[in-house]
Design a protein around this motif. Sequence first.
Motif, PDB file in Angstrom:
ATOM      1  N   UNK A 148       0.817  -1.215   0.000  1.00 42.66           N
ATOM      2  CA  UNK A 148       0.000   0.000   0.000  1.00 42.66           C
ATOM      3  C   UNK A 148       0.854   1.270   0.000  1.00 42.66           C
ATOM      4  N   UNK A 149       1.902   1.283   0.801  1.00 38.57           N
ATOM      5  CA  UNK A 149       2.778   2.461   0.876  1.00 38.57           C
ATOM      6  C   UNK A 149       3.431   2.744  -0.467  1.00 38.57           C
ATOM      7  N   UNK A 150       3.759   1.682  -1.213  1.00 36.72           N
ATOM      8  CA  UNK A 150       4.439   1.860  -2.491  1.00 36.72           C
ATOM      9  C   UNK A 150       3.511   2.380  -3.587  1.00 36.72           C
ATOM     10  N   UNK A 151       2.223   2.073  -3.491  1.00 36.23           N
ATOM     11  CA  UNK A 151       1.301   2.383  -4.578  1.00 36.23           C
ATOM     12  C   UNK A 151       0.386   3.576  -4.321  1.00 36.23           C
ATOM     13  N   UNK A 152       0.158   3.913  -3.053  1.00 35.48           N
ATOM     14  CA  UNK A 152      -0.848   4.926  -2.731  1.00 35.48           C
ATOM     15  C   UNK A 152      -0.229   6.115  -2.003  1.00 35.48           C
ATOM     16  N   UNK A 153      -0.624   7.323  -2.447  1.00 31.17           N
ATOM     17  CA  UNK A 153      -0.139   8.549  -1.823  1.00 31.17           C
ATOM     18  C   UNK A 153      -1.204   9.236  -0.996  1.00 31.17           C
ATOM     19  N   UNK A 154      -0.906  10.428  -0.470  1.00 30.79           N
ATOM     20  CA  UNK A 154      -1.833  11.125   0.438  1.00 30.79           C
ATOM     21  C   UNK A 154      -3.188  11.458  -0.180  1.00 30.79           C
ATOM     22  N   UNK A 155      -3.238  11.644  -1.488  1.00 28.27           N
ATOM     23  CA  UNK A 155      -4.502  11.990  -2.131  1.00 28.27           C
ATOM     24  C   UNK A 155      -5.333  10.765  -2.516  1.00 28.27           C
ATOM     25  N   UNK A 156      -4.750   9.582  -2.388  1.00 23.44           N
ATOM     26  CA  UNK A 156      -5.422   8.356  -2.803  1.00 23.44           C
ATOM     27  C   UNK A 156      -6.277   7.792  -1.673  1.00 23.44           C
ATOM     28  N   UNK A 157      -6.972   6.693  -1.950  1.00 23.75           N
ATOM     29  CA  UNK A 157      -7.869   6.098  -0.955  1.00 23.75           C
ATOM     30  C   UNK A 157      -7.764   4.582  -0.990  1.00 23.75           C
ATOM     31  N   UNK A 202       0.713   3.374   4.944  1.00 19.14           N
ATOM     32  CA  UNK A 202       0.572   4.273   3.801  1.00 19.14           C
ATOM     33  C   UNK A 202      -0.137   5.563   4.232  1.00 19.14           C
ATOM     34  N   UNK A 203       0.001   6.603   3.405  1.00 23.64           N
ATOM     35  CA  UNK A 203      -0.551   7.914   3.734  1.00 23.64           C
ATOM     36  C   UNK A 203      -1.898   8.169   3.077  1.00 23.64           C
ATOM     37  N   UNK A 204      -2.428   7.164   2.389  1.00 25.58           N
ATOM     38  CA  UNK A 204      -3.714   7.343   1.705  1.00 25.58           C
ATOM     39  C   UNK A 204      -4.846   7.524   2.710  1.00 25.58           C
ATOM     40  N   UNK A 205      -5.947   8.093   2.234  1.00 21.46           N
ATOM     41  CA  UNK A 205      -7.149   8.178   3.063  1.00 21.46           C
ATOM     42  C   UNK A 205      -7.694   6.772   3.268  1.00 21.46           C
ATOM     43  N   UNK A 206      -8.081   6.465   4.494  1.00 18.02           N
ATOM     44  CA  UNK A 206      -8.427   5.094   4.853  1.00 18.02           C
ATOM     45  C   UNK A 206      -9.919   4.979   5.180  1.00 18.02           C
ATOM     46  N   UNK A 207     -10.559   3.990   4.569  1.00 15.37           N
ATOM     47  CA  UNK A 207     -11.971   3.720   4.811  1.00 15.37           C
ATOM     48  C   UNK A 207     -12.116   2.237   5.137  1.00 15.37           C
ATOM     49  N   UNK A 208     -13.007   1.943   6.062  1.00  6.95           N
ATOM     50  CA  UNK A 208     -13.256   0.550   6.439  1.00  6.95           C
ATOM     51  C   UNK A 208     -14.741   0.255   6.289  1.00  6.95           C
ATOM     52  N   UNK A 209     -15.058  -0.772   5.486  1.00  8.47           N
ATOM     53  CA  UNK A 209     -16.469  -1.114   5.297  1.00  8.47           C
ATOM     54  C   UNK A 209     -16.840  -2.353   6.109  1.00  8.47           C
TER      55      UNK A 209
END
Length: 421
Positions: free
Chosen positions: A144-153, A171-178
């Motif tokens: 996740x850290x390698x593929x997703x940046x702060x603006x990603x989800x 990772x710094x992406x926005x995180x959502x849990x369903x």
Amino acid sequence: MLIARLFRRGSFMSLLGLHARSAAGWAHMRRELTEELDLIRSSGLWKSERVITTRQEALIGVGDREERVLNFCANNYLGLSSHPDVIQAGKNALDSHGAGLSSVRFICGTQDIHVILEQKISAFHSRDDTIVYASCFDANAGLFEALLGPDDAVISDELNHASIIDGIRLCKAKKYRYQHKDMRDLRDKLQQAKDAPRKMIATDGVFSMDGDVASLREICDLADEYNAIVMVDECHATGFLGKTGRGTEELLDVAGRVDIINSTLGKAMGGAAGGYTTGHKEIVSLLRQRSRPYLFSNSLPPPVVAQASKVYDLLMMSSELPEKVARNTSQFRSRMKAAGFTISGDDHPICPVMLGDAKLATEIANEMLDLGIFVIGFSYPVVPKGKARIRVQLSAVHSLEDVDRCVDAFIEIGKKKGIIP
């Protein structure tokens, strides 16, 4: 001279003071840890480790017991961890390629057998490319850290494996849990993340504590609708789930729709160690450049590589072993349900016998061992409070007679304890 300086009065007294403070700090922490450990024991949540004295097979030696017992709690789904061809492949590689590389892959830790194994995994999954790690935990930690940046989800099922959870934390992406397998909630989270340039849905293919299967078709449909990619952890599916063991994709007839498959070589695929990410060429190439567990961990040892490679050879020649797993699973689940037990999951060889009470699960596991059946009670924090269980796992190495013996032992103990009529 250094010793003399240390033993000058000022320095020596300073050292004594540091030691006293350190000892006092440890004494305080020791009391707290002892209380915490006592609480774990008194609540029935203590996890003991039974010592196996033989190979991982259907019948194993445990501790100092004279008789071997039937093992029904290993991830050895295909029974290949002790297959003679797999063992011989490891021995041959030890002679030809050595015990280990003493290096990471990009420096001088890549051998021809690493490349061959990655090619076989790619062919098995019908993917462009594969990158092999020391474990699937590392594969998940490095993704996740390698593929997703702060603006990603990233949108993750709430019951995903701890390694996915930890990887997402990094990772710094926005995180959502369903909510678990709740497609309405997944849609809602995708809607909330609709403006993110990169969106990734992450799910276990099979949830290991419950034996239930992800709603992969619906997940892929939602990913198409919201322009997201799909990542699936197939540790409890690769090699044995689906008609030819290709996993959740094959089982649910969605082959080719998953963008990233992470899985392990340490369960059905030989049982030693190792994990991997397989998928689009561009994703794998970027992971080789940026994935920290890959860049900073020693390469997989040659005997482990060769053993896993042999397992893929065996699986690509025949689907006999996945068929045996399915047969044994059906036998166990049907007989246990008919006896009155509650068995969780979706016709998967992970068969949780739901008991609720942690002490009861431990007691039954111990009494099962007395009857020659090796199973383990699972309780908090491995599973939620009030949902203790014994997780039985079926394997191709078990015979139908082995399965019946396990069920008969459950019935005997279940009646004695009043769990079933």
